[in-house]
Design an enzyme around this catalytic site. Structure first.
Site, mmCIF file in Angstrom:
data_model
loop_
_atom_site.group_PDB
_atom_site.id
_atom_site.type_symbol
_atom_site.label_atom_id
_atom_site.label_comp_id
_atom_site.label_asym_id
_atom_site.label_seq_id
_atom_site.Cartn_x
_atom_site.Cartn_y
_atom_site.Cartn_z
ATOM 1 N N ARG A 183 25.004 17.675 -15.935
ATOM 2 C CA ARG A 183 23.804 16.859 -15.671
ATOM 3 C C ARG A 183 24.173 15.374 -15.697
ATOM 4 O O ARG A 183 24.437 14.817 -16.762
ATOM 5 C CB ARG A 183 22.716 17.164 -16.712
ATOM 6 C CG ARG A 183 21.475 16.301 -16.523
ATOM 7 C CD ARG A 183 20.255 16.825 -17.232
ATOM 8 N NE ARG A 183 20.279 16.680 -18.675
ATOM 9 C CZ ARG A 183 19.244 16.898 -19.472
ATOM 10 N NH1 ARG A 183 18.083 17.305 -18.947
ATOM 11 N NH2 ARG A 183 19.333 16.752 -20.770
ATOM 12 N N ASP A 197 16.491 14.339 -28.960
ATOM 13 C CA ASP A 197 17.326 13.654 -27.976
ATOM 14 C C ASP A 197 16.497 12.571 -27.297
ATOM 15 O O ASP A 197 15.385 12.267 -27.747
ATOM 16 C CB ASP A 197 17.950 14.658 -26.996
ATOM 17 C CG ASP A 197 16.928 15.297 -26.088
ATOM 18 O OD1 ASP A 197 15.749 14.905 -26.123
ATOM 19 O OD2 ASP A 197 17.313 16.190 -25.308
HETATM 20 C C1 LIG Z 1 15.091 17.618 -23.909
HETATM 21 C C2 LIG Z 1 16.450 18.016 -23.471
HETATM 22 O O1 LIG Z 1 17.008 17.411 -22.586
HETATM 23 S S1 LIG Z 1 17.234 19.287 -24.226
HETATM 24 C C3 LIG Z 1 18.921 19.168 -23.690
HETATM 25 C C4 LIG Z 1 19.618 18.024 -24.292
HETATM 26 N N1 LIG Z 1 19.773 18.185 -25.716
HETATM 27 C C5 LIG Z 1 20.825 18.892 -26.216
HETATM 28 O O2 LIG Z 1 21.634 19.358 -25.428
HETATM 29 C C6 LIG Z 1 20.947 19.089 -27.683
HETATM 30 C C7 LIG Z 1 22.077 20.034 -27.994
HETATM 31 N N2 LIG Z 1 22.208 20.324 -29.398
HETATM 32 C C8 LIG Z 1 22.867 19.509 -30.233
HETATM 33 O O3 LIG Z 1 23.311 18.440 -29.853
HETATM 34 C C9 LIG Z 1 23.071 19.982 -31.639
HETATM 35 O O4 LIG Z 1 22.804 21.341 -31.754
HETATM 36 C C10 LIG Z 1 22.191 19.263 -32.684
HETATM 37 C C11 LIG Z 1 22.542 17.788 -32.676
HETATM 38 C C12 LIG Z 1 20.731 19.425 -32.379
HETATM 39 C C13 LIG Z 1 22.495 19.859 -34.054
HETATM 40 O O5 LIG Z 1 23.841 19.658 -34.282
HETATM 41 P P1 LIG Z 1 24.544 19.978 -35.696
HETATM 42 O O6 LIG Z 1 23.666 19.578 -36.800
HETATM 43 O O7 LIG Z 1 25.917 19.409 -35.637
HETATM 44 O O8 LIG Z 1 24.644 21.521 -35.693
HETATM 45 P P2 LIG Z 1 25.405 22.417 -36.749
HETATM 46 O O9 LIG Z 1 26.052 21.601 -37.810
HETATM 47 O O10 LIG Z 1 24.486 23.477 -37.175
HETATM 48 O O11 LIG Z 1 26.542 23.042 -35.812
HETATM 49 C C14 LIG Z 1 27.239 24.208 -36.145
HETATM 50 C C15 LIG Z 1 28.287 24.454 -35.096
HETATM 51 O O12 LIG Z 1 27.656 24.661 -33.847
HETATM 52 C C16 LIG Z 1 28.149 23.735 -32.897
HETATM 53 N N3 LIG Z 1 27.053 23.344 -32.027
HETATM 54 C C17 LIG Z 1 25.819 22.928 -32.364
HETATM 55 N N4 LIG Z 1 25.092 22.693 -31.261
HETATM 56 C C18 LIG Z 1 25.888 22.966 -30.219
HETATM 57 C C19 LIG Z 1 25.687 22.929 -28.817
HETATM 58 N N5 LIG Z 1 24.527 22.566 -28.294
HETATM 59 N N6 LIG Z 1 26.719 23.269 -28.030
HETATM 60 C C20 LIG Z 1 27.893 23.655 -28.558
HETATM 61 N N7 LIG Z 1 28.131 23.723 -29.874
HETATM 62 C C21 LIG Z 1 27.133 23.385 -30.695
HETATM 63 C C22 LIG Z 1 28.672 22.579 -33.704
HETATM 64 O O13 LIG Z 1 29.617 21.856 -32.947
HETATM 65 C C23 LIG Z 1 29.229 23.277 -34.894
HETATM 66 O O14 LIG Z 1 30.496 23.815 -34.559
HETATM 67 P P3 LIG Z 1 31.624 24.144 -35.663
HETATM 68 O O15 LIG Z 1 31.028 25.126 -36.610
HETATM 69 O O16 LIG Z 1 32.757 24.698 -34.878
HETATM 70 O O17 LIG Z 1 31.961 22.852 -36.324
HETATM 71 O O1 LIG Z 2 15.594 17.670 -20.145
HETATM 72 C C1 LIG Z 2 14.767 18.373 -20.649
HETATM 73 C C2 LIG Z 2 13.536 17.892 -21.184
HETATM 74 O O2 LIG Z 2 12.784 18.703 -21.739
HETATM 75 O O3 LIG Z 2 13.305 16.680 -21.065
HETATM 76 MG MG LIG Z 3 14.827 15.614 -19.926
#
Ligand SMILES: CC(=O)SCCNC(=O)CCNC(=O)[C@H](O)C(C)(C)COP(=O)(O)OP(=O)(O)OC[C@H]1O[C@@H](n2cnc3c(N)ncnc32)[C@H](O)[C@@H]1OP(=O)(O)O
Ligand SMILES: O=CC(=O)O
Ligand SMILES: [Mg+2]
Length: 573
Positions: free
Chosen positions: A187, A474
């Site tokens: 994206r 986010d």
């Molecule tokens: C409205 C929108 O646009 S939604 C789309 C955009 N938003 C996103 O993509 C958010 C994605 N998610 C994240 O960034 C994270 O999950 C967070 C920040 C919300 C939480 O992160 P953390 O607190 O670090 O999670 P946590 O400590 O429980 O992570 C555990 C493990 O999962 C992994 N992990 C957590 N989330 C993700 C993810 N989305 N993708 C890959 N790995 C992940 C961590 O890297 C960690 O790995 P490890 O055990 O090997 O060290």
């Molecule tokens: O990108 C996703 C959203 O919900 O905003």
């Molecule tokens: Mg969005």
């Protein structure tokens, strides 16, 4: 062909003269103002930059025009108009046509994980068991030079399969599974965001053309072989407001395909419907991208943000507390239903969205409650006819997968043919605009403020998605906090949900900010508070919430704080 040394045109002999940064070999007219790094230089090759320059020169005027049109529409809404279906494109909505068939490699998109283009997360996401990984330069990424360039390096290594990560603290090495990794979608940023570290003909490049151009240039060939089974690369396209913006993307894709010498229709994209005006343009958007489309997605968080933004001049359409604006509100349910009907009628995926809950490690009961909310949200999506959904965290994938698998009918990768949702053809403009119901509370104002400041403090230090109060935050969710505060202050709303009968104004907001900053300091600890960017975040957030006119995006003003220009002629630190 491109990306393998035989690309298009020859750069003029003076090619170095345009660039201030001695370390990068740049084409004429290009200046790199970001830090030099040997790794980044493998991405910012002259050929790759030439491709970005071509895109920028060809499309910049159309992009400027599209952004002007957004402004013009905003003026109309501010004067009382509301968005609606365009009578001029009725024939597109009413005639029968379909998009190009879905590529087999991405027919099954039951669960898609999303995350920033961070190295360890990319590996974890690709290994997570999800069908797709959406690697994010957008809502989940703070677009610092370091994040963007490292992100490109990471994606290149991911696509060629060589990506590894050594977590020294835990002495753990991460690498890709041998098989069943998720299919990669990327994206890029929205049209509105500039890339201030790359100047083209003296102007900042368009952020998304940089993200798209560099990624495409370096990865299209390997991607089509290893991931796309002859198709790809695949993209998610954010924050569009009108089909004219989709038309630009379609032309960018055609241009890229032609340059690369690959078949037209190779590149595929899912468009996020995440602005209020775009819900009235779904057929038109798919029509523009009909040879390059692989569906639409309900970007629910930006959609709520956009509802407030679009109606910033309409005091009769104010939002209740943020957590009350869910997918079961009339306008949200109708948006999702119409999206499903539109996509299935045109033969492509109707993707669901992101539930904000994430696993809660230290509290099993709260964790189960959070998982339950996610399951309910996914059940509603699959029963409505969505073909897949988003998960923010690997820990949610088994639950999401189970709900979709158990409710989608066996032996079918999606519901495109089986859930036509013809009943949704009766959805009206009023259904899509209906004001969300619910109360407003002081706690709602406090939470918006706390979350907004904490998120912005993270963003300013280079982190674009964070866990806050057990929810994923986010840029899109933070925007809701900002514009809702702005709206409540601007119109002096009564907080009618907690029996206080108080009206929101600058004075009350000032007190809330002060108290919430104290609370943040207690929560994160004095040391972290002092070292972090909380005060800067507070200033920015407060200014935006109390501004006379609403800023279009939180991240536009904030971007000025993360730009790190490196001095002319001294790019090597
Ligand atoms: C409205 C929108 O646009 S939604 C789309 C955009 N938003 C996103 O993509 C958010 C994605 N998610 C994240 O960034 C994270 O999950 C967070 C920040 C919300 C939480 O992160 P953390 O607190 O670090 O999670 P946590 O400590 O429980 O992570 C555990 C493990 O999962 C992994 N992990 C957590 N989330 C993700 C993810 N989305 N993708 C890959 N790995 C992940 C961590 O890297 C960690 O790995 P490890 O055990 O090997 O060290
Ligand atoms: O990108 C996703 C959203 O919900 O905003
Ligand atoms: Mg969005």
């Amino acid at each position: 062909m491109m990306g393998v040394g035989t690309y298009g045109y020859t750069a003029p002999a003076t090619s170095k003269s345009g660039g201030a940064a001695a370390g990068y070999d740049v084409p004429e007219g290009v200046e790199i103002r970001g830090r030099f790094d040997e790794e980044f230089a493998k991405i910012l090759t002259k050929e790759a930059l030439e491709f970005v320059v071509e895109l920028q020169r060809e499309f910049r005027n159309r992009i400027k025009y599209a952004l002007e049109c957004r402004k013009e529409a905003k003026s109309r809404y501010n004067e009382g108009a509301v968005p609606g279906f365009d009578p001029a494109t009725k024939f597109i909505r009413e005639t029968n046509w379909v998009c190009a068939p879905v590529p087999p490699a991405v027919a099954d998109r039951r669960v898609e994980i999303t995350g920033p283009v961070e190295r360890k997360m990319i590996i974890n996401a690709l290994n997570s068991g999800a069908k797709v990984f959406m690697a994010d330069f957008e809502d989940a990424l703070s677009p610092t030079w370091e994040n963007l360039m490292r992100g490109q390096v990471n994606l290149k290594d991911a696509v060629d399969g060589s990506i590894t990560f050594h977590d020294k603290a835990r002495n753990r090495v991460y690498k890709l599974n041998d098989k069943n990794t998720a299919k990669l979608f990327v994206r890029p940023r929205g049209w509105h965001l500039p890339e201030a570290h790359i100047l083209i003909d003296g102007e900042p490049a368009t952020g998304c053309l940089v993200d798209f151009g560099l990624y495409f240039f370096h990865n299209y060939a390997a991607f089509r072989q290893t991931q796309g089974a002859g198709f790809g690369p695949f993209f998610y396209l954010p924050k569009m407001e009108n089909s004219r913006e989709a038309k630009i993307w379609n032309c960018v894709f055609e241009r890229a395909e032609k340059k690369a010498g690959i078949e037209r229709g190779s590149i595929r994209a899912t468009v996020l419907i995440e602005t209020l005006p775009a819900v009235f343009q779904m057929d038109e958007i798919l029509h523009e991208l009909r040879d390059h489309s692989v569906g639409l997605n309900c970007g629910r968080w930006d959609y709520i943000f956009s509802y407030v933004k679009t109606f910033q001049g309409h005091p009769d359409r104010l939002l209740p507390d943020r957590f009350l604006v869910g997918m079961t509100q009339h306008f949200m349910r109708n948006y999702s239903d119409l999206l499903i009907r539109t996509c299935h009628r045109r033969g492509v995926h109707a993707m669901g969205g992101m539930a904000a809950q994430i696993p809660i490690r230290d509290d099993p009961a709260a964790n189960e409650a959070a998982l339950d909310l996610v399951r309910k949200d996914k059940l509603r999506e699959v029963k409505a006819g969505h073909d897949g959904t988003w998960a923010a965290h690997p820990g949610l994938i088994p639950a999401c997968m189970e709900v979709f698998t158990n409710n989608m009918g066996s032996n079918t990768p999606n519901q495109i043919q089986s859930m036509r949702r013809e009943d949704a053809s009766s959805i009206t403009e009023e259904d899509l605009l209906e004001r969300p119901r619910g109360v407003r509370t002081l706690e709602g104002l406090r939470l918006n403020t706390r979350v907004g400041i904490r998120y912005l403090a993270a963003w300013l230090t280079g982190t674009g998605s964070v866990p806050l109060y057990n929810l994923m935050e986010d840029a899109a969710t933070a925007e809701i906090s900002r514009v809702q505060n702005w709206q409540w202050i601007k119109y002096g709303v009564e907080l009618d949900g907690d029996g206080l009968g108080v009206r929101v104004g600058n004075e009350l907001f000032g007190r809330v900010v002060e108290e919430e900053m104290q609370r943040i300091e207690r929560e994160v600890g004095k040391e972290k508070f002092k070292k972090g960017m909380y005060k800067e975040a507070c200033k920015l957030f407060t200014m935006q919430c109390t501004a006379q006119t609403l800023d279009d995006f939180l991240t536009l003003d904030a971007y000025n704080h993360i730009v790190m220009h490196h001095p002319r002629g001294s790019s090597r630190l």
